[in-house]
Write an enzyme that holds these catalytic residues in place. Structure first.
Site, PDB file in Angstrom:
ATOM      1  N   PHE A 186      63.897  29.695 -25.642  1.00 21.84           N
ATOM      2  CA  PHE A 186      63.339  29.063 -24.475  1.00 21.84           C
ATOM      3  C   PHE A 186      64.277  29.177 -23.307  1.00 21.84           C
ATOM      4  O   PHE A 186      63.528  29.037 -22.013  1.00 21.84           O
ATOM      5  CB  PHE A 186      62.970  27.565 -24.738  1.00 21.84           C
ATOM      6  CG  PHE A 186      62.124  27.167 -25.997  1.00 21.84           C
ATOM      7  CD1 PHE A 186      60.728  27.226 -25.747  1.00 21.84           C
ATOM      8  CD2 PHE A 186      62.716  26.985 -27.093  1.00 21.84           C
ATOM      9  CE1 PHE A 186      59.976  27.007 -26.584  1.00 21.84           C
ATOM     10  CE2 PHE A 186      61.954  26.585 -28.329  1.00 21.84           C
ATOM     11  CZ  PHE A 186      60.555  26.745 -27.992  1.00 21.84           C
ATOM     12  N   SER A 235      71.995  22.420 -18.262  1.00 23.38           N
ATOM     13  CA  SER A 235      71.941  22.809 -16.549  1.00 23.38           C
ATOM     14  C   SER A 235      70.524  22.157 -16.151  1.00 23.38           C
ATOM     15  O   SER A 235      70.607  21.664 -15.184  1.00 23.38           O
ATOM     16  CB  SER A 235      71.558  24.468 -16.424  1.00 23.38           C
ATOM     17  OG  SER A 235      70.356  24.766 -17.074  1.00 23.38           O
ATOM     18  N   ASN A 272      62.200  21.517  -9.662  1.00 21.42           N
ATOM     19  CA  ASN A 272      60.927  21.720 -10.603  1.00 21.42           C
ATOM     20  C   ASN A 272      59.600  20.874 -10.044  1.00 21.42           C
ATOM     21  O   ASN A 272      59.902  19.657  -9.959  1.00 21.42           O
ATOM     22  CB  ASN A 272      61.273  21.309 -11.891  1.00 21.42           C
ATOM     23  CG  ASN A 272      62.326  22.482 -12.614  1.00 21.42           C
ATOM     24  OD1 ASN A 272      62.203  23.397 -11.985  1.00 21.42           O
ATOM     25  ND2 ASN A 272      63.040  22.189 -13.612  1.00 21.42           N
ATOM     26  N   TYR A 306      59.857  34.657 -10.689  1.00 20.42           N
ATOM     27  CA  TYR A 306      59.738  33.969 -11.892  1.00 20.42           C
ATOM     28  C   TYR A 306      58.882  34.694 -13.010  1.00 20.42           C
ATOM     29  O   TYR A 306      59.399  35.170 -14.146  1.00 20.42           O
ATOM     30  CB  TYR A 306      59.490  32.559 -11.800  1.00 20.42           C
ATOM     31  CG  TYR A 306      59.010  31.879 -13.113  1.00 20.42           C
ATOM     32  CD1 TYR A 306      59.796  31.588 -14.199  1.00 20.42           C
ATOM     33  CD2 TYR A 306      57.679  31.858 -13.554  1.00 20.42           C
ATOM     34  CE1 TYR A 306      59.699  31.056 -15.240  1.00 20.42           C
ATOM     35  CE2 TYR A 306      57.372  31.140 -14.537  1.00 20.42           C
ATOM     36  CZ  TYR A 306      58.170  30.895 -15.742  1.00 20.42           C
ATOM     37  OH  TYR A 306      57.912  30.298 -16.875  1.00 20.42           O
ATOM     38  N   ASP A 309      72.442  25.227 -25.713  1.00 19.45           N
ATOM     39  CA  ASP A 309      71.800  24.807 -24.436  1.00 19.45           C
ATOM     40  C   ASP A 309      72.850  24.677 -23.521  1.00 19.45           C
ATOM     41  O   ASP A 309      74.097  24.085 -23.841  1.00 19.45           O
ATOM     42  CB  ASP A 309      71.330  23.368 -24.692  1.00 19.45           C
ATOM     43  CG  ASP A 309      69.968  23.238 -23.703  1.00 19.45           C
ATOM     44  OD1 ASP A 309      68.632  23.172 -23.906  1.00 19.45           O
ATOM     45  OD2 ASP A 309      70.490  23.164 -22.258  1.00 19.45           O
ATOM     46  N   TYR A 351      62.057  20.999 -22.122  1.00 24.51           N
ATOM     47  CA  TYR A 351      60.894  20.236 -22.264  1.00 24.51           C
ATOM     48  C   TYR A 351      60.243  20.950 -23.447  1.00 24.51           C
ATOM     49  O   TYR A 351      59.976  20.072 -24.681  1.00 24.51           O
ATOM     50  CB  TYR A 351      60.089  20.514 -21.164  1.00 24.51           C
ATOM     51  CG  TYR A 351      58.626  19.763 -21.197  1.00 24.51           C
ATOM     52  CD1 TYR A 351      58.535  18.619 -21.688  1.00 24.51           C
ATOM     53  CD2 TYR A 351      57.593  20.322 -20.518  1.00 24.51           C
ATOM     54  CE1 TYR A 351      57.137  18.138 -22.078  1.00 24.51           C
ATOM     55  CE2 TYR A 351      56.166  19.916 -20.629  1.00 24.51           C
ATOM     56  CZ  TYR A 351      56.133  18.808 -21.222  1.00 24.51           C
ATOM     57  OH  TYR A 351      54.794  18.171 -21.263  1.00 24.51           O
TER      58      TYR A 351
END
Ligand code: UDP
Length: 335
Positions: free
Chosen positions: A81, A35, A198, A149, A32, A12
């Site tokens: 990221f 995933s 998410n 997290y 990337d 994102y």
């Protein structure tokens, strides 16, 4: 010419940042592991940027491949990221979060050390502040993680502090993001994760709009806030992405490590966001009040003064524009 390695560049925040880097004529290469993104993001990003979008399918824990990619592309700086990002999932699967987020970052930093790349822009989070002692939160606020997290992000920030002490010429910026929402104006890319786990507020609203859920669960209406629901600092994804360009300029000119809050400085409740979204979309969002979510704080919004003054970055979009852009993505992608 300098080249920026973007890990997690199809996620994102990564993909939106890539569009802004492209607008600013910055050369980049994406790594990337796909995933948590759909394959079609590659072509969509190509359309958004009018660029070929150089990329590799690679996991950041594969140090050897990263070294090869950095050398092949003459990478001069890194925006990192790539990470797992679900708070709820991190409570259930902590080891996975430490493995991917912490070990993955160590692997990337090792590849940078091997190749002599010392410019690093790290995606951190407002979650490092936990339940804040005061709002707006500035960067000196105590770090009090409420979940694994957030813990992984603090561990990485600490690793980065040690790296700066251990070797000269590192230039590192950690951006502590508040709550990005919305999408690119094209409606081609947006917050479109693969993992159902998410469950941030705007993606949950969009699930209701698309009919995947018949109501929005509001996690608690008994917080000490004016309407009882949780307050966050929602920020337009393009504003947040713009901060990366400013941070890269700063990294080019300054050594050491610096931390910046990236938020608007305005607190918005769950019900206020719901109402703002209903207004721009014309969609009526049914809600159900459910119990508080584990690991949630009541109020969290930024003092963005440091980023405003030092990075010369300011957020431009208001709540209605954020909702408008989230709505554009839904309208253009309602399959
Ligand atoms: N929230 C909610 N329903 C949802 C998802 C989120 O009421 O389905 C609330 C959550 O309790 C918090 C706010 O929305 O008060 C923002 O949550 P999000 O997960 O987007 O961000 P974070 O809590 O990580 O800042």
């Amino acid at each position: 010419m300098s080249c920026i390695l973007i890990t997690g560049g199809f996620g994102y925040i990564g993909s939106h940042t890539a569009t802004i880097l492209s607008e600013n004529n910055k050369k980049f290469v994406i790594v990337d592991n796909f995933s948590n993104c759909k394959r079609e993001i590659v072509d969509r990003l190509k359309m958004c940027t009018n660029d070929n979008v150089a990329h590799y399918e690679c996991d950041i824990r594969d140090t050897k491949s990263l070294v090869k990619i950095i050398k092949e592309n003459k990478v001069t700086s890194v925006i990192h990221f790539a990470a797992l990002k679900s708070v709820a999932d991190s409570i259930i699967n902590p080891l996975e979060y430490y493995e991917v987020n912490v070990n993955g970052t160590i692997s990337l930093l090792k590849a940078m050390k091997t190749t002599g790349v010392k410019k690093f822009l790290f995606s951190s989070t407002a979650a490092v502040y936990g339940e804040p002692d005061f709002c707006p939160i500035d960067e000196n606020h105590k770090l009090k993680p409420l979940n694994p997290y957030a813990q992984t992000k603090i561990i990485i920030e600490n690793i980065l502090k040690d790296i700066v002490k251990s070797e000269i010429n590192w230039s590192i910026v950690c951006l502590r993001y508040f709550n990005p929402i919305g999408s690119h104006k094209s409606g081609l890319i947006g917050d479109d994760p693969l993992m159902a786990k998410n469950s941030n507020l705007m993606p949950e609203i969009i699930k209701v709009v698309r009919g995947y859920k018949n109501h929005l669960d509001v996690f608690g209406d008994d917080y000490g806030t004016p309407d009882g629901t949780g307050i966050r600092d929602y920020i337009h994804i393009m504003d947040l992405s713009e901060a990366h360009v400013k941070a890269l300029d700063f990294i080019d000119k300054n050594n050491g490590i610096n931390f910046f809050n990236i938020g608007t400085g305005k607190g918005v409740s769950v019900l206020q966001l719901k109402t703002a979204f209903e207004k721009v979309s014309g969609f009526n969002l049914p809600i159900k009040i459910s119990k508080r979510r584990e690991g949630d704080c009541a109020i969290c919004y930024a003092n963005p003064k440091k980023a405003n003054e030092i990075l010369k970055w300011n957020s431009k979009y208001d709540l209605s524009q954020m909702c408008q852009s989230a709505w554009i993505f839904v309208e253009k992608n309602s399959k």
